[in-house]
Design a protein around this motif. Structure first.
Motif, PDB file in Angstrom:
ATOM      1  N   UNK A   8      17.096  37.559 -27.662  1.00  0.00           N
ATOM      2  CA  UNK A   8      16.864  36.219 -28.231  1.00  0.00           C
ATOM      3  C   UNK A   8      15.854  35.434 -27.407  1.00  0.00           C
ATOM      4  N   UNK A   9      15.354  34.357 -27.966  1.00  0.00           N
ATOM      5  CA  UNK A   9      14.493  33.452 -27.202  1.00  0.00           C
ATOM      6  C   UNK A   9      15.353  32.684 -26.198  1.00  0.00           C
ATOM      7  N   UNK A  10      14.727  32.115 -25.166  1.00  0.00           N
ATOM      8  CA  UNK A  10      15.554  31.383 -24.190  1.00  0.00           C
ATOM      9  C   UNK A  10      16.055  30.053 -24.738  1.00  0.00           C
ATOM     10  N   UNK A  11      15.606  29.687 -25.931  1.00  0.00           N
ATOM     11  CA  UNK A  11      16.171  28.522 -26.618  1.00  0.00           C
ATOM     12  C   UNK A  11      17.519  28.861 -27.272  1.00  0.00           C
ATOM     13  N   UNK A  12      17.898  30.133 -27.184  1.00  0.00           N
ATOM     14  CA  UNK A  12      19.091  30.674 -27.838  1.00  0.00           C
ATOM     15  C   UNK A  12      18.843  31.034 -29.293  1.00  0.00           C
ATOM     16  N   UNK A  13      17.599  30.903 -29.754  1.00  0.00           N
ATOM     17  CA  UNK A  13      17.301  31.324 -31.127  1.00  0.00           C
ATOM     18  C   UNK A  13      17.360  32.853 -31.182  1.00  0.00           C
ATOM     19  N   UNK A  14      18.134  33.398 -32.120  1.00  0.00           N
ATOM     20  CA  UNK A  14      18.198  34.861 -32.222  1.00  0.00           C
ATOM     21  C   UNK A  14      16.871  35.429 -32.719  1.00  0.00           C
ATOM     22  N   UNK A  15      16.539  36.642 -32.314  1.00  0.00           N
ATOM     23  CA  UNK A  15      15.300  37.296 -32.757  1.00  0.00           C
ATOM     24  C   UNK A  15      15.642  38.661 -33.346  1.00  0.00           C
ATOM     25  N   UNK A  35       7.040  47.812 -41.383  1.00  0.00           N
ATOM     26  CA  UNK A  35       7.362  46.777 -40.392  1.00  0.00           C
ATOM     27  C   UNK A  35       6.181  45.793 -40.364  1.00  0.00           C
ATOM     28  N   UNK A  36       6.289  44.685 -41.096  1.00  0.00           N
ATOM     29  CA  UNK A  36       5.123  43.802 -41.242  1.00  0.00           C
ATOM     30  C   UNK A  36       4.748  43.030 -39.972  1.00  0.00           C
ATOM     31  N   UNK A  37       5.739  42.776 -39.108  1.00  0.00           N
ATOM     32  CA  UNK A  37       5.445  42.063 -37.848  1.00  0.00           C
ATOM     33  C   UNK A  37       6.214  42.754 -36.731  1.00  0.00           C
ATOM     34  N   UNK A  38       5.501  43.548 -35.926  1.00  0.00           N
ATOM     35  CA  UNK A  38       6.194  44.219 -34.818  1.00  0.00           C
ATOM     36  C   UNK A  38       6.351  43.249 -33.647  1.00  0.00           C
ATOM     37  N   UNK A  39       5.272  42.599 -33.252  1.00  0.00           N
ATOM     38  CA  UNK A  39       5.343  41.649 -32.130  1.00  0.00           C
ATOM     39  C   UNK A  39       5.733  40.269 -32.673  1.00  0.00           C
ATOM     40  N   UNK A  40       7.025  40.121 -32.984  1.00  0.00           N
ATOM     41  CA  UNK A  40       7.493  38.860 -33.576  1.00  0.00           C
ATOM     42  C   UNK A  40       7.371  37.711 -32.582  1.00  0.00           C
ATOM     43  N   UNK A  41       7.441  38.025 -31.292  1.00  0.00           N
ATOM     44  CA  UNK A  41       7.332  36.974 -30.267  1.00  0.00           C
ATOM     45  C   UNK A  41       5.910  36.417 -30.221  1.00  0.00           C
ATOM     46  N   UNK A  42       4.927  37.317 -30.231  1.00  0.00           N
ATOM     47  CA  UNK A  42       3.525  36.901 -30.144  1.00  0.00           C
ATOM     48  C   UNK A  42       3.099  36.107 -31.368  1.00  0.00           C
ATOM     49  N   UNK A  46       5.730  37.276 -24.628  1.00  0.00           N
ATOM     50  CA  UNK A  46       5.858  36.065 -23.799  1.00  0.00           C
ATOM     51  C   UNK A  46       5.604  36.339 -22.306  1.00  0.00           C
ATOM     52  N   UNK A  47       5.794  37.585 -21.858  1.00  0.00           N
ATOM     53  CA  UNK A  47       5.524  37.890 -20.438  1.00  0.00           C
ATOM     54  C   UNK A  47       4.077  38.329 -20.212  1.00  0.00           C
ATOM     55  N   UNK A  48       3.220  38.100 -21.224  1.00  0.00           N
ATOM     56  CA  UNK A  48       1.785  38.374 -21.178  1.00  0.00           C
ATOM     57  C   UNK A  48       1.454  39.865 -21.179  1.00  0.00           C
ATOM     58  N   UNK A  49       2.452  40.688 -21.496  1.00  0.00           N
ATOM     59  CA  UNK A  49       2.149  42.114 -21.602  1.00  0.00           C
ATOM     60  C   UNK A  49       1.646  42.441 -23.007  1.00  0.00           C
ATOM     61  N   UNK A  50       0.841  43.498 -23.076  1.00  0.00           N
ATOM     62  CA  UNK A  50       0.308  43.992 -24.341  1.00  0.00           C
ATOM     63  C   UNK A  50       1.257  45.071 -24.862  1.00  0.00           C
ATOM     64  N   UNK A  51       1.882  44.826 -25.999  1.00  0.00           N
ATOM     65  CA  UNK A  51       2.850  45.792 -26.539  1.00  0.00           C
ATOM     66  C   UNK A  51       2.200  47.153 -26.754  1.00  0.00           C
ATOM     67  N   UNK A  52       0.915  47.133 -27.126  1.00  0.00           N
ATOM     68  CA  UNK A  52       0.231  48.402 -27.410  1.00  0.00           C
ATOM     69  C   UNK A  52      -0.251  49.112 -26.144  1.00  0.00           C
ATOM     70  N   UNK A  53       0.209  48.643 -24.973  1.00  0.00           N
ATOM     71  CA  UNK A  53       0.009  49.374 -23.715  1.00  0.00           C
ATOM     72  C   UNK A  53       1.365  49.618 -23.069  1.00  0.00           C
ATOM     73  N   UNK A  58       8.507  43.669 -23.252  1.00  0.00           N
ATOM     74  CA  UNK A  58       7.547  44.518 -23.976  1.00  0.00           C
ATOM     75  C   UNK A  58       8.045  45.963 -24.008  1.00  0.00           C
ATOM     76  N   UNK A  59       8.543  46.444 -22.866  1.00  0.00           N
ATOM     77  CA  UNK A  59       9.043  47.820 -22.778  1.00  0.00           C
ATOM     78  C   UNK A  59      10.240  48.016 -23.705  1.00  0.00           C
ATOM     79  N   UNK A  60      11.094  46.998 -23.791  1.00  0.00           N
ATOM     80  CA  UNK A  60      12.284  47.105 -24.649  1.00  0.00           C
ATOM     81  C   UNK A  60      11.896  47.142 -26.129  1.00  0.00           C
ATOM     82  N   UNK A  61      10.942  46.285 -26.516  1.00  0.00           N
ATOM     83  CA  UNK A  61      10.511  46.257 -27.915  1.00  0.00           C
ATOM     84  C   UNK A  61       9.811  47.568 -28.272  1.00  0.00           C
TER      85      UNK A  61
END
Ligand SMILES: [Zn+2]
Length: 334
Positions: A26-33, A85-92, A101-108, A119-122
């Protein structure tokens, strides 16, 4: 092959269409993702194809391509399984950002790990739940911010099956490209899975030609895989394979004007742009180092020395390549 398709712990029988929400941190606002995944299973067994978009959260054309794909009446006659999967990086996407959010590139970040960074978990979840359950993958991208790509397929063309799919897609340009460490494509290739990357348009923009070409390409690939019934195409684009691609960089810093357009055919020695200082006293011409077609272009009228202005593709048969690019049609084909 088992008759059941299981994703997110849910069994999806044949002849069903489901929206699965894979749970994410989830986001740190407690919003589920959640990661929304559409699964469509036909009545007959067949190939399992995944289509993903917005692995880079600001690359939106693919998201729209998948939205339109899911509305296609032809899917009622699907053979096999389509996982979209229309949006893989839902956070970005929330922040109009390419990154997590941690500035990592999901595609790396592939293959990632269940206990690594966000990023590693997603990446790892995507690998386990989507890639591992498919036979073929199609990943949709656009150019970076302020940078447009001509609709093109990038793939490992040394693999015969992948080359066939790349040709079937029908984007005007096909590029044999190396994989980058940590990318979804490199990870899929290690598993022996054919995967195509469709690159078209610019970040944070919708481009109608790119969206239509992409949608048509996906349907072409699905027909080629016998997932959809064949149709007679009125004017299929005959793709051409680029011999090489090279970046044309600014030789000096300044204001960039008179820039050649995306898709233009360029002759060696031609002026591709002018770079001048803001007072207009010094003007430098950007000269084409070879014949080619502009397959990528910076849209900013500003450049620092060394900035990439154009990506120039060279082709063995230039007239054939030019006519493939000219056959890109912005009008609806239904
Ligand atoms: Zn991308």
């Amino acid at each position: 092959m088992s008759d059941n398709f299981i994703i997110g712990g849910e069994i999806i029988p044949r002849r069903t269409r489901r929206l699965i929400e894979l749970e994410l941190p989830p986001l740190y606002t407690h919003a589920p993702m959640n990661l929304p995944v559409h699964v469509i299973r036909g009545s007959k067994d067949g190939p399992r194809l995944f289509i993903s978009a917005a692995i880079h959260g600001d690359e939106l054309n693919g998201t729209e391509i998948i939205r339109r794909l899911l509305k296609q009446p032809a899917l009622k006659r699907l053979r096999g399984t389509l996982v979209a999967v229309p949006i893989v990086n839902v956070y970005g996407l929330i922040h109009h950002s390419r990154y997590l959010p941690d500035r990592r590139d999901l595609n790396r970040s592939f293959p990632g790990s269940a206990k690594g960074s966000i990023a590693a978990r997603l990446a790892n979840l995507f690998l386990r739940e989507i890639v591992a359950k498919a036979d073929v993958g199609l990943d949709l991208h656009t150019g970076a911010l302020h940078r447009s790509n001509l609709p093109q397929i990038r793939a490992n063309l040394d693999d015969t099956g992948t080359l066939e799919l790349a040709t079937a897609f029908g984007a005007p340009v096909v590029i044999n490209s190396n994989t980058r460490d940590g990318s979804l494509r490199a990870c899929a290739a290690k598993r022996g899975m054919p995967i195509l990357i469709y690159e078209a348009g610019e970040a944070l923009r919708f481009d109608e030609t790119c969206i239509r070409t992409g949608l048509r390409g996906i349907l072409n690939v699905m027909r080629h895989m016998h997932m959809l019934p064949a149709v007679k195409s009125s004017s299929p684009i005959k793709p051409v394979i680029a011999r090489s691609t090279r970046w044309i960089r600014a030789s000096t810093s300044g204001i960039v004007t008179d820039k050649a357009k995306l898709g233009s055919t360029i002759s060696k020695g031609q002026v591709m742009a002018m770079i001048s200082d803001p007072l207009g006293e010094d003007e430098t011409r950007v000269i084409a180092p070879s014949d080619g077609i502009i397959i990528g272009r910076s849209n900013l009228p500003l450049a620092h020395e060394g900035d990439a202005l154009f990506n120039l593709g060279t082709f063995r048969n230039m007239p054939k390549a030019s006519s493939a690019v000219e056959s890109l049609d912005p009008t609806p084909t239904a």
